[in-house]
Design a protein around this motif. Structure first.
Motif, short mmCIF file in Angstrom:
data_model
loop_
_atom_site.label_atom_id
_atom_site.label_comp_id
_atom_site.label_asym_id
_atom_site.label_seq_id
_atom_site.Cartn_x
_atom_site.Cartn_y
_atom_site.Cartn_z
N LEU A 34 -31.42 -62.81 -6.05
CA LEU A 34 -30.13 -63.94 -6.82
C LEU A 34 -30.07 -64.73 -8.00
O LEU A 34 -29.85 -64.30 -9.51
N VAL A 35 -31.53 -65.09 -7.96
CA VAL A 35 -32.07 -65.25 -9.57
C VAL A 35 -32.53 -63.77 -10.52
O VAL A 35 -32.09 -64.16 -11.62
N SER A 36 -33.54 -62.82 -9.46
CA SER A 36 -33.92 -61.52 -10.13
C SER A 36 -32.14 -61.06 -10.49
O SER A 36 -32.18 -60.79 -12.09
N ALA A 37 -31.07 -61.00 -10.44
CA ALA A 37 -30.04 -60.38 -10.97
C ALA A 37 -29.55 -61.14 -11.86
O ALA A 37 -29.32 -60.58 -12.58
N LEU A 38 -29.33 -62.45 -11.99
CA LEU A 38 -29.05 -62.71 -12.71
C LEU A 38 -29.03 -62.94 -14.26
O LEU A 38 -29.16 -62.74 -14.97
N TYR A 39 -30.73 -63.23 -13.48
CA TYR A 39 -31.34 -63.11 -15.40
C TYR A 39 -31.03 -61.25 -16.06
O TYR A 39 -31.56 -61.17 -16.95
N SER A 40 -31.09 -60.65 -14.85
CA SER A 40 -30.86 -59.19 -15.57
C SER A 40 -29.94 -59.06 -16.26
O SER A 40 -29.14 -58.70 -17.10
N GLN A 41 -28.92 -60.21 -15.53
CA GLN A 41 -27.40 -59.62 -16.28
C GLN A 41 -27.77 -60.30 -17.95
O GLN A 41 -26.77 -60.84 -18.98
N MET A 42 -28.01 -61.87 -17.80
CA MET A 42 -28.63 -63.02 -18.93
C MET A 42 -29.30 -62.02 -20.10
O MET A 42 -29.07 -61.71 -21.06
N ARG A 43 -30.02 -61.22 -19.68
CA ARG A 43 -30.80 -59.47 -20.69
C ARG A 43 -29.25 -59.41 -21.05
O ARG A 43 -29.32 -58.55 -22.58
N GLU A 44 -28.52 -58.25 -20.73
CA GLU A 44 -28.09 -57.60 -21.11
C GLU A 44 -26.82 -57.83 -21.92
O GLU A 44 -26.10 -57.87 -22.97
N TYR A 45 -26.73 -59.92 -21.64
CA TYR A 45 -25.75 -60.85 -22.27
C TYR A 45 -25.91 -60.15 -23.39
O TYR A 45 -25.81 -60.49 -25.08
N ARG A 46 -27.41 -60.91 -23.30
CA ARG A 46 -28.01 -60.94 -24.80
C ARG A 46 -28.13 -59.77 -25.64
O ARG A 46 -28.32 -59.91 -26.78
#
Length: 142
Positions: A34-46
């Motif tokens: 979950l942490v890995s998926a969330l960091y990936s999503q955060m990069r896309e939002y950034r």
């Protein structure tokens, strides 16, 4: 009708809210997938936020972030919803709800704007695709 600058600012704020929401739940989970998926999503939002900012600045507009009250409210809601349940399933459900809200608000905003700049349309489409992909990704944690 909304202007393309207003649509770009909506994209900017939606991406900011997505990042803030992810930061809030990251404090409440240590499940590696979950942490890995969330960091990936955060990069896309950034990346979405940076792109919206660049297009706004090129138009002579300064991006307007979300207000402090909205940020506080989001953080408080996350704290409350995870007080008794910090499970990956609960966090995934919260993220799905946030992305679904992002899709709904974005569709309304896009439909109220006469977009003539292909770059703006592509960025708006990318935001919708990102939100939909985030929903699908979070479903595996339910």
């Amino acid at each position: 009708m909304l202007s393309e600058s207003q649509l770009l600012n909506h994209i900017y704020q939606t991406a900011e809210m997505g990042q803030d929401g992810i930061r809030a739940v990251l404090k409440r989970t240590d499940e590696p997938g979950l942490v890995s998926a969330l960091y990936s999503q955060m990069r896309e939002y950034r990346q979405l936020q940076r792109s919206a900012s660049s297009l706004l600045l090129a138009r002579g507009r300064v991006p307007k972030g979300i207000g402090a009250m909205a940020k506080f409210s989001s953080e408080a809601m996350t704290a409350m919803k995870t007080l008794a349940d910090r499970s990956p399933s609960n966090i995934a459900q919260m993220m799905i709800q946030g992305s679904a809200m992002g899709v709904s608000k974005s569709l309304r905003t896009i439909r109220s704007c006469q977009v003539t700049d292909e770059r703006v349309q592509q960025l708006a489409d990318r935001l919708l695709q990102t939100e939909e992909a985030n929903i699908q990704e979070m479903k595996r944690f339910l």
